[in-house]
Design an enzyme around this catalytic site. Sequence first.
Site, short mmCIF file in Angstrom:
data_model
loop_
_atom_site.label_atom_id
_atom_site.label_comp_id
_atom_site.label_asym_id
_atom_site.label_seq_id
_atom_site.Cartn_x
_atom_site.Cartn_y
_atom_site.Cartn_z
N PHE A 63 34.23 87.92 57.45
CA PHE A 63 34.33 87.94 58.85
C PHE A 63 33.87 86.86 59.86
CE2 PHE A 63 33.29 89.70 63.22
CZ PHE A 63 34.26 90.31 63.26
N ASP A 94 30.10 79.63 57.58
CA ASP A 94 29.72 80.32 58.82
C ASP A 94 28.33 81.00 58.62
OD1 ASP A 94 29.67 82.43 60.35
OD2 ASP A 94 31.90 82.93 60.35
N LYS A 99 25.02 84.48 67.25
CA LYS A 99 24.04 85.73 67.26
C LYS A 99 22.60 85.41 67.53
CE LYS A 99 26.93 88.54 64.07
NZ LYS A 99 27.08 89.83 65.14
#
Length: 392
Positions: free
Chosen positions: A132, A217, A246
């Site tokens: 994702f 990522d 994040k």
Amino acid sequence: MSEPTWGERYAGSLMNTFGPPKTTLVRGQGAHVWDADGKEYVDFLGGIAVNALGHAHPALVEAVSTQMSTLGHISNFFASEPQVELAEKLLSLLGAPGKVFFTNSGAEANEAAFKLTRRTGRTHVVAAEGGFHGRTMGALALTSKEAYRAPFEPLPGDVTFVPYGDQDALAAAVTDRTAAILLEPIQGEAGVVMPPDGYLATARAIADEHGALLWFDEVQTGVGRTGRWFAHETSGVTPDIVTLAKGLAGGFPIGACIGVGAAGAMLEPGNHGTTFGGNPVACAAALAVIATIESEHLLEHVTVLGQKLRDGLAADPRVTEVRGEGLLVGLDLSAPVSAHVAAAAMAHGFIINNPTPGRIRLAPPLVLTTDDVDALLAAWPAILDDAMAAGS
């Protein structure tokens, strides 16, 4: 006529992109939050791995308040001290020379990285099934889940998806026209899926063989989440691109695309830009998060507490597997009742996540306490009892 509830007001004013909210939260302290009805929860989701220092941490409050009162925003025609200091700090933590491009989110960091890969003169990207990388059009093109992709196709093309962890499939997919291999060092959205031993090193070797970039990522796994600054550290591999977001600023919007070595020079003036990326307040927040992780020895804390949490969750026979590192934890259930587990946990005062029907994900603040873990483990059998009964 009674006043509308917060949920009703939400439904009447916000786009229905997330479905109905579970509750309306009004304040937080540490790893605890309270809703509009006064109910307290221990936050084992942390804004999906975002609230690294929990809620209302004084170091973060001070950094944001001070920076906003000093210099809140400038355009990228100018530099700011926090921006430069944060870029230098990230490169130092990575332990490799390079250059940083700041964004406002993980999807934007991945968009920047995606554009960077095009500067190789190639267009083909190999990414992993179950990965994702965001919901913007470019990031979505790199995300394999059909339900996310189908409503928005055609997406930017020339992307091949291979099973995560399958070295042979990766080797077969990468060719001399491949611009980059994109992998999460640990897949988060898929339910905390760990790579097989040697997988990331093999990906490095395959990329080198074909002159491709290796892109990690680390949006969910970076900045101490796994007990290390970067989850890929355990592999001994140096990537060409790392994307972060994040937990980097503990809840303040920020992302970063790091080009390592020569990759750091591939984007030139006019190739990319952002209005808010590198904002002084966001960068000051990120510097405060990193400094607090260092001063409070949170990497060690996360490692020890994460092991305790995983061991305790695994003790129940209705949990068939527990995975993860640090405070990124995924587990498989003996029945596809994860939605009932999440609902039961809320009823018992704990916020957790159900990424798939048979899996649970935990990504609590790095400042989570031993008492918080003990409380969840004490309630865990009853949570599973309630969930299994509801799902039968």
